[in-house]
Design a protein around this motif. Sequence first.
Motif, PDB file in Angstrom:
ATOM      1  N   PRO A 211       0.808  -1.231   0.000  1.00  0.00           N
ATOM      2  CA  PRO A 211       0.000   0.000   0.000  1.00  0.00           C
ATOM      3  C   PRO A 211       0.839   1.278   0.000  1.00  0.00           C
ATOM      4  O   PRO A 211       0.339   2.354  -0.331  1.00  0.00           O
ATOM      5  N   LEU A 212       2.137   1.172   0.374  1.00  0.00           N
ATOM      6  CA  LEU A 212       2.958   2.372   0.529  1.00  0.00           C
ATOM      7  C   LEU A 212       3.442   2.937  -0.804  1.00  0.00           C
ATOM      8  O   LEU A 212       3.411   4.154  -1.016  1.00  0.00           O
TER       9      LEU A 212
ATOM     10  N   THR B 285      -1.725  -1.066  -6.608  1.00  0.00           N
ATOM     11  CA  THR B 285      -1.716  -1.938  -5.421  1.00  0.00           C
ATOM     12  C   THR B 285      -1.908  -3.418  -5.754  1.00  0.00           C
ATOM     13  O   THR B 285      -1.131  -4.264  -5.268  1.00  0.00           O
ATOM     14  N   PRO B 286      -2.924  -3.823  -6.546  1.00  0.00           N
ATOM     15  CA  PRO B 286      -3.087  -5.255  -6.852  1.00  0.00           C
ATOM     16  C   PRO B 286      -1.863  -5.846  -7.552  1.00  0.00           C
ATOM     17  O   PRO B 286      -1.458  -6.975  -7.254  1.00  0.00           O
ATOM     18  N   ALA B 287      -1.267  -5.073  -8.466  1.00  0.00           N
ATOM     19  CA  ALA B 287      -0.084  -5.568  -9.165  1.00  0.00           C
ATOM     20  C   ALA B 287       1.065  -5.789  -8.192  1.00  0.00           C
ATOM     21  O   ALA B 287       1.790  -6.796  -8.262  1.00  0.00           O
TER      22      ALA B 287
ATOM     23  N   ILE C  72      -3.179   6.872   2.100  1.00  0.00           N
ATOM     24  CA  ILE C  72      -2.844   5.498   2.499  1.00  0.00           C
ATOM     25  C   ILE C  72      -4.091   4.667   2.763  1.00  0.00           C
ATOM     26  O   ILE C  72      -4.088   3.444   2.607  1.00  0.00           O
ATOM     27  N   ASP C  73      -5.176   5.341   3.118  1.00  0.00           N
ATOM     28  CA  ASP C  73      -6.435   4.659   3.413  1.00  0.00           C
ATOM     29  C   ASP C  73      -6.898   3.809   2.238  1.00  0.00           C
ATOM     30  O   ASP C  73      -7.346   2.675   2.404  1.00  0.00           O
ATOM     31  N   TYR C  74      -6.770   4.350   1.015  1.00  0.00           N
ATOM     32  CA  TYR C  74      -7.219   3.619  -0.171  1.00  0.00           C
ATOM     33  C   TYR C  74      -6.397   2.346  -0.383  1.00  0.00           C
ATOM     34  O   TYR C  74      -6.938   1.264  -0.615  1.00  0.00           O
ATOM     35  N   GLY C  75      -5.090   2.492  -0.300  1.00  0.00           N
ATOM     36  CA  GLY C  75      -4.225   1.337  -0.494  1.00  0.00           C
ATOM     37  C   GLY C  75      -4.424   0.271   0.564  1.00  0.00           C
ATOM     38  O   GLY C  75      -4.363  -0.931   0.273  1.00  0.00           O
ATOM     39  N   VAL C  76      -4.657   0.700   1.819  1.00  0.00           N
ATOM     40  CA  VAL C  76      -4.855  -0.247   2.918  1.00  0.00           C
ATOM     41  C   VAL C  76      -6.095  -1.108   2.680  1.00  0.00           C
ATOM     42  O   VAL C  76      -6.071  -2.332   2.852  1.00  0.00           O
ATOM     43  N   HIS C  77      -7.204  -0.478   2.264  1.00  0.00           N
ATOM     44  CA  HIS C  77      -8.441  -1.239   2.063  1.00  0.00           C
ATOM     45  C   HIS C  77      -8.319  -2.233   0.906  1.00  0.00           C
ATOM     46  O   HIS C  77      -8.787  -3.371   1.001  1.00  0.00           O
ATOM     47  N   VAL C  78      -7.668  -1.812  -0.185  1.00  0.00           N
ATOM     48  CA  VAL C  78      -7.472  -2.737  -1.316  1.00  0.00           C
ATOM     49  C   VAL C  78      -6.560  -3.884  -0.900  1.00  0.00           C
ATOM     50  O   VAL C  78      -6.831  -5.059  -1.198  1.00  0.00           O
ATOM     51  N   THR C  79      -5.466  -3.567  -0.192  1.00  0.00           N
ATOM     52  CA  THR C  79      -4.514  -4.595   0.249  1.00  0.00           C
ATOM     53  C   THR C  79      -5.182  -5.588   1.203  1.00  0.00           C
ATOM     54  O   THR C  79      -5.012  -6.809   1.067  1.00  0.00           O
TER      55      THR C  79
END
Length: 745
Positions: free
Chosen positions: A236-237, A353-355, A274-281
């Motif tokens: 996510p970072l 993030t998914p990649a 970071i909130d967006y990346g955390v939820h997808v991760t």
Amino acid sequence: MLRKIARVIVVYRHSLAIITLFLLILSAYGLTQLRFESDLSKQLPEDLEAVKSYFTLQNEFGTGGSALIYVKIKSTEEVSDIRDPRVIQAMYNLEQRLKQREYVTDTFSIADLCVQILGRLPKNKEEVNFVLSVLPEKARKGLISEDYSSTIIIVNMNRERNQKALVRVYNDIESDIKRSNFPQGVDVVLTGDLGITYKVLEMLQNDMNRTMAVAGVIVILILLYFYKSPIRMLVPLIPLVFGVVMTLGFMGLLGIPLDIATSTIGAMIIGMGIDYGVHVTNRYYEERAKGEPPEVAAEEAIAETGKALLGAALTTIAGFLALSISTLPSLRRLSITLVMGLGLTALNAVIVTPALAILEEDFRRVVLKKEEIISIGGGEGKIAFIFGKWGAWIKRFPWAALLIALVISGVSFYGLTKVTTEVRLEKMIPMDLPEIKALLDIRSEFGGQDEVYVLIKADDVRDPTLVRAILRFEREVKADSYMNNVFSAESIADEVLQKYGYIPQDKEEISEALKDSSLVSSDYSMTIIKFKGNFMGVTQSEFNRIMEYFEQQIKQADFPPGTKVELAGDAYLNYVLNNLVNEELGKISTIGTLIVVLVVFLIFRKPTIATAMIMPMFLGALWTIGYMGLAGIPFSQTLAGVVSMIVGLGVDYGMHITHRFLEELREGNKTPIITAMESVGPGILVGALTTAGGFLALLTAQLTAIHDFGRVLAVGIFASMFSAYLVTPAILQLEFGRKLKEVRE
């Protein structure tokens, strides 16, 4: 639709990565074009009457800024007091150097008076005492302190008010001070408009770098704690870093400057993005824990989490877009940068993030020879267990949760009554800075050197009737010095009186007296009355009262017909800005809230569900403003849009809980509230901690305005999160609990 997009993103993830890298390279060039802005006039609309008058002063009368050089005896070992001829000599040397600068229009000090009265510089202290004895008491007190420990040099300038010019002028004057040979034990501080504006600019640059670094460290530590792996933490970072670099780079490319508001953008995007990346991760690893293959898990994470992220991003952007309707340029710029930053960060979270998650798994399997899968959002962690218990309590006692929220709201309503405003630039920097300390000493020892200008426009200001009216107005204002803090005044009426001892009836005689005057325009269509005093050193309410006094005096003054009289200058701009902030606060907050509510109702349509989502934003904003009142944090031009921002951010948490609740409900889960809190509760906590962490990084800023901005936004995030944990599940349980009970029976 989202599932199809998710499939495209997963299949073409390598091509999308190449496009992302190209944008990064473009952004890197944009970073070199970034500039800083600290000019107060650029924070106000150009078509505002006060701004037009301000530029008229600059263009016609050369009042492009001023500097005060504070000379104080620091140690009496070598110099007993300020009357020492060596000090007077050094002051004179400094003035001669300054007068050679093309932007310096005039200087004035005790050294000038010595030359005027003695015809030369004094040779001993007795000669200085003689010069001081010739001066009227009020004039003497305005130049030298009663204990002879300090004095001032007043420098009037006409300069461009941009970053490069400001830095050049400041460095020039500092260099001249060092080369003027002041004796040991004498402290010389450059303060006033120039010194404070330079310090603000310097702090803006330092604060942006510092707060971004601290925000990054906070986010990294939180991610390390939750993910337990420095490699997995990068999932996510990295998209977040891409989003921040792109945002700052595009600001440079679009010519958007960094001011008191936009200099916080780096830390804010780190915290919020970071909130967006955390939820997808989290959703990706949750699906992998269920046994889904990587591509399917990535597709599911984008498709399912994407719904909540899309709604969250839209409502957050809607809240920030409300800032764009502001008449304050600084808030409009902040709106553009926030919307752009969040949009870029959300896109990077969904695309990159998914990649990265798939790549991270391949790396662990091939290089590290590890196969374990983490799921902080699943039901097996300690945090998820706590949230499961919380969900069970809400399920049993929904009314108790609402009662707790009601009590907190009651305290916040009391705090609302204590909220104030403060927009003056000097109040936004630390009080222990030498420049601020010197300014405070000047105000206490010399009656203040703040300036308020009265700009007078007429067919011909040499009209004897008008000159007499100016004299009457000036004397009336000076007579009320106990009310308005006026220390001295200067006008063309004074210059005419000085030459003749009276106001002549003949316009030509008045012209003779004004032929070398700097207080009248070249075509004699304008003149100014310059009032000096302690205007900015008082409280905001007292400052407002003084400015209102001047406005009232102008309305009541008996000037000839056809004469236009208005206030102008830096001090008056601060007053106008304060009024605008109060107006903008209500307008932006109301429109921002309505936009977010409208977006939520358009997306979800059902009133109860929409209410469950939007209540956290209302309560988060209410609790935050109540906290500001109780903590004594005033609204500034930076904080004018804070309600709209909290509304945009606060709705996200309720949206994530509601979305997961409805998903579990559709799948036939008989305890959806427990599962929803168990699954998304930890993700919300991580997102809130990282978002608040980004905002709390602003506490390391030196500028008080940025410091308060970070504190208020962090409180807003925690208030919104806590209200989402309390109110959203309680409303959902009250609405759907009875139906679920009937199904079980």
